[in-house]
Scaffold this active site. Structure first.
Site, PDB file in Angstrom:
ATOM      1  N   GLY A  90      15.123  -0.796  -5.346  1.00  0.00           N
ATOM      2  CA  GLY A  90      16.258   0.075  -5.649  1.00  0.00           C
ATOM      3  C   GLY A  90      16.697  -0.067  -7.096  1.00  0.00           C
ATOM      4  O   GLY A  90      16.978   0.927  -7.781  1.00  0.00           O
ATOM      5  N   TYR A  91      16.728  -1.296  -7.559  1.00  0.00           N
ATOM      6  CA  TYR A  91      17.119  -1.574  -8.948  1.00  0.00           C
ATOM      7  C   TYR A  91      16.135  -0.900  -9.910  1.00  0.00           C
ATOM      8  O   TYR A  91      16.533  -0.259 -10.891  1.00  0.00           O
ATOM      9  CB  TYR A  91      17.150  -3.085  -9.158  1.00  0.00           C
ATOM     10  CG  TYR A  91      17.643  -3.548 -10.504  1.00  0.00           C
ATOM     11  CD1 TYR A  91      19.001  -3.736 -10.739  1.00  0.00           C
ATOM     12  CD2 TYR A  91      16.756  -3.819 -11.538  1.00  0.00           C
ATOM     13  CE1 TYR A  91      19.458  -4.177 -11.978  1.00  0.00           C
ATOM     14  CE2 TYR A  91      17.195  -4.263 -12.769  1.00  0.00           C
ATOM     15  CZ  TYR A  91      18.546  -4.442 -12.991  1.00  0.00           C
ATOM     16  OH  TYR A  91      18.987  -4.887 -14.217  1.00  0.00           O
ATOM     17  N   THR A  92      14.841  -1.035  -9.621  1.00  0.00           N
ATOM     18  CA  THR A  92      13.829  -0.432 -10.495  1.00  0.00           C
ATOM     19  C   THR A  92      13.952   1.090 -10.495  1.00  0.00           C
ATOM     20  O   THR A  92      13.876   1.720 -11.560  1.00  0.00           O
ATOM     21  CB  THR A  92      12.422  -0.856 -10.026  1.00  0.00           C
ATOM     22  OG1 THR A  92      12.333  -2.280 -10.114  1.00  0.00           O
ATOM     23  CG2 THR A  92      11.339  -0.214 -10.863  1.00  0.00           C
TER      24      THR A  92
END
Ligand SMILES: NC(=O)c1ccc[n+]([C@@H]2O[C@H](COP(=O)([O-])OP(=O)(O)OC[C@H]3O[C@@H](n4cnc5c(N)ncnc54)[C@H](OP(=O)(O)O)[C@@H]3O)[C@@H](O)[C@H]2O)c1
Length: 252
Positions: free
Chosen positions: A156-158
């Protein structure tokens, strides 16, 4: 160099309570800007308030939880409706959830996308509209090495940080004709709460350190110079770029 002077400017720095945002706020204040700091927990008497007021600049704290879209819209309306316009918007607030992709829950995915991408757009749309109308302004996003690379166990962060790199270009294309500069900074591995789990993992921390040409993890203060630069007149012809501050990581 007068081109780097921010005297009289008003900068909003999100995620200003600690880590990179705190260092960015202090750097902007040292260059002359007054600061509105925003975070989920920020209140009176914070460390960043002390940093900023020690430079002689004004500081105001706003508490907003970026996980709440209505709160972000209210923040945008507040900032956009003020008599004193925002000259510099630093979109730095961010969170991270580390779980392997096969176990990455909808809750974690949605939280990270909301805080790290959707809130950034909603706030920038509101504040940026005034910049476009006035014909000047600086927007700086905090991207990541994971705006370029896939990372490990942080899907999700990426996805959000790749989104930030794209959003930086999309907004720059629309707003450069109005003399509003939209750019991003991609920090490398910086010793903050965000990377505490990596610092505490002897295998990951050793592997990361060995790959950094500069031979050390970054400190939050390493981000201050690039922030002042992109916020200043020295960067007036820079639009839509993401500037890595990564100890050489991406060049390796
Ligand atoms: N550290 C690194 O190596 C690294 C590398 C690349 C990119 N970045 C990015 O740099 C930015 C700053 O990270 P950091 O390393 O300084 O991390 P940090 O020390 O964990 O600080 C995160 C900041 O974001 C704020 N924040 C988190 N969730 C929020 C929410 N729901 N609503 C409002 N504010 C929220 C925090 O506020 P509270 O204190 O109120 O919780 C804090 O001010 C993030 O965008 C991060 O993704 C960091």
């Amino acid at each position: 160099m007068n081109a780097f002077d921010l005297t009289g400017k008003l900068a909003v720095v999100t995620g200003a309570s600690r880590g990179i945002g705190r260092a960015m706020a202090r750097g902007l204040a040292e260059a002359g800007a007054d600061i509105i700091g925003v975070s989920a927990s920020l209140g009176p008497g914070s460390d960043v308030e002390k940093d900023v007021t020690a430079t002689g600049r004004a500081f105001e704290a706003i508490r907003t939880d970026f996980a709440d879209p209505d709160a972000v819209r209210a923040l945008g309306a507040d900032l956009a409706g003020r008599e004193r316009p925002v000259d510099i918007l630093v979109n730095n607030a961010g969170t991270i959830r580390r779980t392997p992709a096969a176990q990455h829950s909808d809750t974690d995915w949605e939280l990270v996308l909301q805080v790290n991408l959707s809130a950034q757009f909603a706030l920038t749309r509101a504040v940026g509209a005034g910049m476009v109308a006035r014909g000047h302004g600086k927007v700086i996003f905090t991207a990541s090495l994971l705006s370029y690379q896939g990372g490990i166990t942080v899907p999700g962060y990426t996805a959000a940080k790749h989104g930030i790199a794209g959003l930086t270009k999309a907004l720059a294309n629309e707003w450069a004709p109005h003399s509003v500069n939209v750019n991003a900074i991609a920090p490398g591995y910086i010793a903050t709460d965000n990377t505490q789990a990596l610092q505490d993992d002897p295998v990951r921390s050793k592997a990361i350190l060995e790959r950094i040409p500069a031979g050390r993890w970054g400190s939050a203060d390493d981000l201050a110079g690039a922030t002042v630069f992109l916020a200043s007149g020295a960067a007036d012809y820079i639009h839509g770029t993401t500037l890595p501050v990564d100890g050489g990581w991406l060049g390796r």
